[in-house]
Design a protein around this motif. Structure first.
Motif, PDB file in Angstrom:
ATOM      1  N   ARG A   1     -20.841   4.579  -0.875  1.00 15.16           N
ATOM      2  CA  ARG A   1     -20.184   5.054  -2.094  1.00 15.16           C
ATOM      3  C   ARG A   1     -19.165   6.151  -1.776  1.00 15.16           C
ATOM      4  N   LEU A   2     -18.389   5.948  -0.741  1.00 13.39           N
ATOM      5  CA  LEU A   2     -17.409   6.959  -0.342  1.00 13.39           C
ATOM      6  C   LEU A   2     -16.448   7.244  -1.490  1.00 13.39           C
ATOM      7  N   GLY A   3     -16.205   8.519  -1.740  1.00 20.85           N
ATOM      8  CA  GLY A   3     -15.338   8.916  -2.829  1.00 20.85           C
ATOM      9  C   GLY A   3     -16.074   9.222  -4.114  1.00 20.85           C
ATOM     10  N   ASP A   4     -17.325   8.790  -4.209  1.00 19.77           N
ATOM     11  CA  ASP A   4     -18.156   9.109  -5.359  1.00 19.77           C
ATOM     12  C   ASP A   4     -18.559  10.585  -5.279  1.00 19.77           C
ATOM     13  N   GLU A   5     -18.646  11.259  -6.427  1.00 18.41           N
ATOM     14  CA  GLU A   5     -18.946  12.691  -6.438  1.00 18.41           C
ATOM     15  C   GLU A   5     -20.287  13.004  -5.784  1.00 18.41           C
ATOM     16  N   THR A   6     -21.307  12.200  -6.098  1.00 18.19           N
ATOM     17  CA  THR A   6     -22.624  12.435  -5.514  1.00 18.19           C
ATOM     18  C   THR A   6     -22.611  12.137  -4.022  1.00 18.19           C
ATOM     19  N   SER A   7     -21.913  11.087  -3.628  1.00 16.31           N
ATOM     20  CA  SER A   7     -21.810  10.758  -2.211  1.00 16.31           C
ATOM     21  C   SER A   7     -21.125  11.880  -1.442  1.00 16.31           C
ATOM     22  N   ASP A   8     -20.072  12.423  -2.013  1.00 17.99           N
ATOM     23  CA  ASP A   8     -19.381  13.534  -1.355  1.00 17.99           C
ATOM     24  C   ASP A   8     -20.309  14.736  -1.188  1.00 17.99           C
ATOM     25  N   PHE A   9     -21.132  14.988  -2.201  1.00 16.26           N
ATOM     26  CA  PHE A   9     -22.099  16.091  -2.120  1.00 16.26           C
ATOM     27  C   PHE A   9     -23.080  15.864  -0.978  1.00 16.26           C
ATOM     28  N   VAL A  10     -23.585  14.631  -0.866  1.00 14.72           N
ATOM     29  CA  VAL A  10     -24.537  14.312   0.195  1.00 14.72           C
ATOM     30  C   VAL A  10     -23.898  14.501   1.568  1.00 14.72           C
ATOM     31  N   LEU A  11     -22.693  13.967   1.739  1.00 16.43           N
ATOM     32  CA  LEU A  11     -22.052  14.029   3.052  1.00 16.43           C
ATOM     33  C   LEU A  11     -21.643  15.450   3.425  1.00 16.43           C
ATOM     34  N   GLN A  12     -21.227  16.222   2.461  1.00 18.45           N
ATOM     35  CA  GLN A  12     -20.774  17.575   2.765  1.00 18.45           C
ATOM     36  C   GLN A  12     -21.919  18.565   2.927  1.00 18.45           C
ATOM     37  N   HIS A  13     -22.914  18.478   2.062  1.00 19.96           N
ATOM     38  CA  HIS A  13     -23.945  19.509   2.027  1.00 19.96           C
ATOM     39  C   HIS A  13     -25.307  19.054   2.561  1.00 19.96           C
ATOM     40  N   VAL A  14     -25.673  17.804   2.289  1.00 22.04           N
ATOM     41  CA  VAL A  14     -27.004  17.339   2.655  1.00 22.04           C
ATOM     42  C   VAL A  14     -27.031  16.816   4.088  1.00 22.04           C
ATOM     43  N   ARG A  15     -25.961  16.187   4.534  1.00 21.84           N
ATOM     44  CA  ARG A  15     -25.941  15.601   5.876  1.00 21.84           C
ATOM     45  C   ARG A  15     -26.271  16.605   6.977  1.00 21.84           C
ATOM     46  N   PRO A  16     -25.704  17.829   6.976  1.00 23.07           N
ATOM     47  CA  PRO A  16     -26.072  18.773   8.048  1.00 23.07           C
ATOM     48  C   PRO A  16     -27.562  19.105   8.072  1.00 23.07           C
ATOM     49  N   LEU A  17     -28.172  19.178   6.903  1.00 21.57           N
ATOM     50  CA  LEU A  17     -29.602  19.455   6.841  1.00 21.57           C
ATOM     51  C   LEU A  17     -30.404  18.302   7.438  1.00 21.57           C
ATOM     52  N   ILE A  18     -29.988  17.076   7.160  1.00 23.61           N
ATOM     53  CA  ILE A  18     -30.680  15.906   7.702  1.00 23.61           C
ATOM     54  C   ILE A  18     -30.523  15.856   9.222  1.00 23.61           C
ATOM     55  N   VAL A  19     -29.355  16.226   9.710  1.00 23.89           N
ATOM     56  CA  VAL A  19     -29.156  16.291  11.167  1.00 23.89           C
ATOM     57  C   VAL A  19     -30.115  17.308  11.782  1.00 23.89           C
ATOM     58  N   ASP A  20     -30.305  18.445  11.124  1.00 24.07           N
ATOM     59  CA  ASP A  20     -31.258  19.436  11.613  1.00 24.07           C
ATOM     60  C   ASP A  20     -32.674  18.875  11.644  1.00 24.07           C
ATOM     61  N   LEU A  21     -33.058  18.167  10.580  1.00 25.78           N
ATOM     62  CA  LEU A  21     -34.385  17.554  10.544  1.00 25.78           C
ATOM     63  C   LEU A  21     -34.539  16.519  11.659  1.00 25.78           C
ATOM     64  N   ALA A  22     -33.499  15.727  11.879  1.00 28.46           N
ATOM     65  CA  ALA A  22     -33.542  14.709  12.935  1.00 28.46           C
ATOM     66  C   ALA A  22     -33.667  15.356  14.305  1.00 28.46           C
ATOM     67  N   THR A  23     -32.896  16.420  14.534  1.00 20.43           N
ATOM     68  CA  THR A  23     -32.946  17.122  15.819  1.00 20.43           C
ATOM     69  C   THR A  23     -34.321  17.714  16.054  1.00 20.43           C
ATOM     70  N   GLU A  24     -34.875  18.313  15.022  1.00 19.18           N
ATOM     71  CA  GLU A  24     -36.230  18.871  15.114  1.00 19.18           C
ATOM     72  C   GLU A  24     -37.248  17.786  15.445  1.00 19.18           C
ATOM     73  N   PHE A  25     -37.142  16.652  14.755  1.00 16.60           N
ATOM     74  CA  PHE A  25     -38.101  15.577  14.947  1.00 16.60           C
ATOM     75  C   PHE A  25     -38.044  15.037  16.370  1.00 16.60           C
ATOM     76  N   VAL A  26     -36.848  14.832  16.877  1.00 16.70           N
ATOM     77  CA  VAL A  26     -36.705  14.336  18.250  1.00 16.70           C
ATOM     78  C   VAL A  26     -37.289  15.350  19.239  1.00 16.70           C
ATOM     79  N   ALA A  27     -36.987  16.625  19.031  1.00 12.94           N
ATOM     80  CA  ALA A  27     -37.470  17.661  19.949  1.00 12.94           C
ATOM     81  C   ALA A  27     -38.993  17.732  19.964  1.00 12.94           C
ATOM     82  N   LEU A  28     -39.628  17.474  18.824  1.00 11.35           N
ATOM     83  CA  LEU A  28     -41.088  17.534  18.742  1.00 11.35           C
ATOM     84  C   LEU A  28     -41.758  16.239  19.179  1.00 11.35           C
TER      85      LEU A  28
END
Length: 354
Positions: free
Chosen positions: A304-331
């Motif tokens: 849904r590129l260009g959608d307001e909610t999609s933009d929110f996810v990609l801009q603000h939520v994606r970095p948090l998910i990357v942190d969770l993924a990095t943590e999970f791999v490390a553990l």
């Protein structure tokens, strides 16, 4: 595909006679996400009308959803009542101006209730929270799971499952989350490794009936309505078989950046366990399922590129998910394995207590 809100309202109006609505019934637009939702006001009664996106759900999938809601209501779970058509069906089919046919259903309007919260406000960490509210939410989720586990099924579910395959397998329900890195944003490798590791962990966790069954799958704060301290859960559009813990992870996910996230989770799990116990094996999967929930949102946003909610996810939520993924791999990966060497040290996460 309905062209605009005016066209959607015309379809909704054509559906009203199927429900013996008064000629003076008033339609008010409420929201649009996957479906158009309208409020229908008539003397002495108010309903929510859902106009479903064409082709999004099969008839069988919609029937299963509405039957689940009706059965939960009969079992005493706080859900809206499903309204049958004049012909006794759980939904009707109505054509738009171009002749395309759409599914329309109607449910009881929960009068006087307001949403528990808003995803954006929850994610900002600025909205005040009362842990007692999340204790009540935990009991509601547990009550739903207890009642749904007792329902007799005559046939297998026809809806997509939120299991290992449906979350992070070869063909996830909402697609591959790695597509969300189309713009070259950092984190693709972490998500790639975490996805493979998570699939193995969820598969090992298994589908025993105490941990897996029909779930709501969209317990965001908007889908919990509150009135005088009483909670009602709405919108079972994403429902299907899945891990019970996934509903709890969904309820907590958007509060991850909140300064009281630990208190929210403690209250949520305590409320749940006051009705249904969780094992140590369940609790060990808590943060992996938070990650799994986040990955589904990445995949949703990629479509849904260009959608307001999609933009929110990609801009603000994606970095948090990357942190969770990095943590999970490390553990998960041994520190001196080749896989571990390809990722940086896990960054601090919003909470590591649970």
């Amino acid at each position: 595909m309905i062209a605009d809100l005016d066209a959607a309202e015309r379809v909704a109006a054509r559906a009203l006679p199927h429900y013996d609505a008064d000629k003076g019934a008033v339609l008010t637009f409420v929201k649009y996400r996957e479906n158009y939702v309208f409020r229908v006001d008539q003397p002495g009664r108010t309903h929510a009308l859902r106009l479903h996106r064409s082709g999004y759900r099969t008839d069988a999938e919609l029937v299963e959803e509405l039957e689940l809601v009706a059965e939960l209501g009969k079992a005493g779970v706080a859900v809206p009542q499903v309204c049958l058509t004049a012909a006794g069906a759980s939904f009707c089919r109505v054509a738009d101006d171009d002749g395309d046919v759409h599914q329309v259903d109607m449910l009881e309007w929960v009068s006087g209730a307001v949403p528990l919260g808003d995803v954006g406000e929850a994610f900002s960490g600025e909205v005040p929270v009362d842990p007692a509210t999340f204790h009540s939410l935990g009991t509601l989720v547990a009550d739903l799971h207890t009642k749904v586990a007792s329902l007799k099924r005559g046939k297998p579910s026809v809806r997509a499952a939120w299991d290992a395959d449906g979350l992070v397998g070869d063909a996830p329900v909402w697609g591959d989350p790695r597509r969300a890195f189309h713009d070259g944003a950092p984190g693709h490798d972490a998500v790639d490794q975490a996805t493979s590791l998570l699939e193995a962990e969820l598969t090992a966790y298994g589908k025993a009936p105490d941990r897996y069954g029909p779930i709501h799958a969209d317990f965001t704060p908007e889908n919990v309505l509150v009135h005088n301290g009483h909670m009602t859960v709405i919108d079972f559009d994403d429902s299907g078989d899945g891990y019970y813990l996934f509903d709890l992870a969904t309820a907590a996910f958007f509060y991850l950046p909140h300064p009281r996230f630990d208190d929210i989770v403690s209250a949520l799990l305590a409320g749940y366990q006051s009705v249904r116990p969780l094992t140590q094996e369940d609790l060990a999967l808590w943060r992996p399922l938070l990650l799994a929930r986040g990955l589904t949102y990445l995949a949703w946003a990629a479509d849904r590129l260009g959608d307001e909610t999609s933009d929110f996810v990609l801009q603000h939520v994606r970095p948090l998910i990357v942190d969770l993924a990095t943590e999970f791999v490390a553990l998960t990966v041994p520190p001196h394995s080749p896989s571990a060497l390809s990722l940086p040290e896990a960054p601090p996460c919003p909470s590591t207590r649970i």
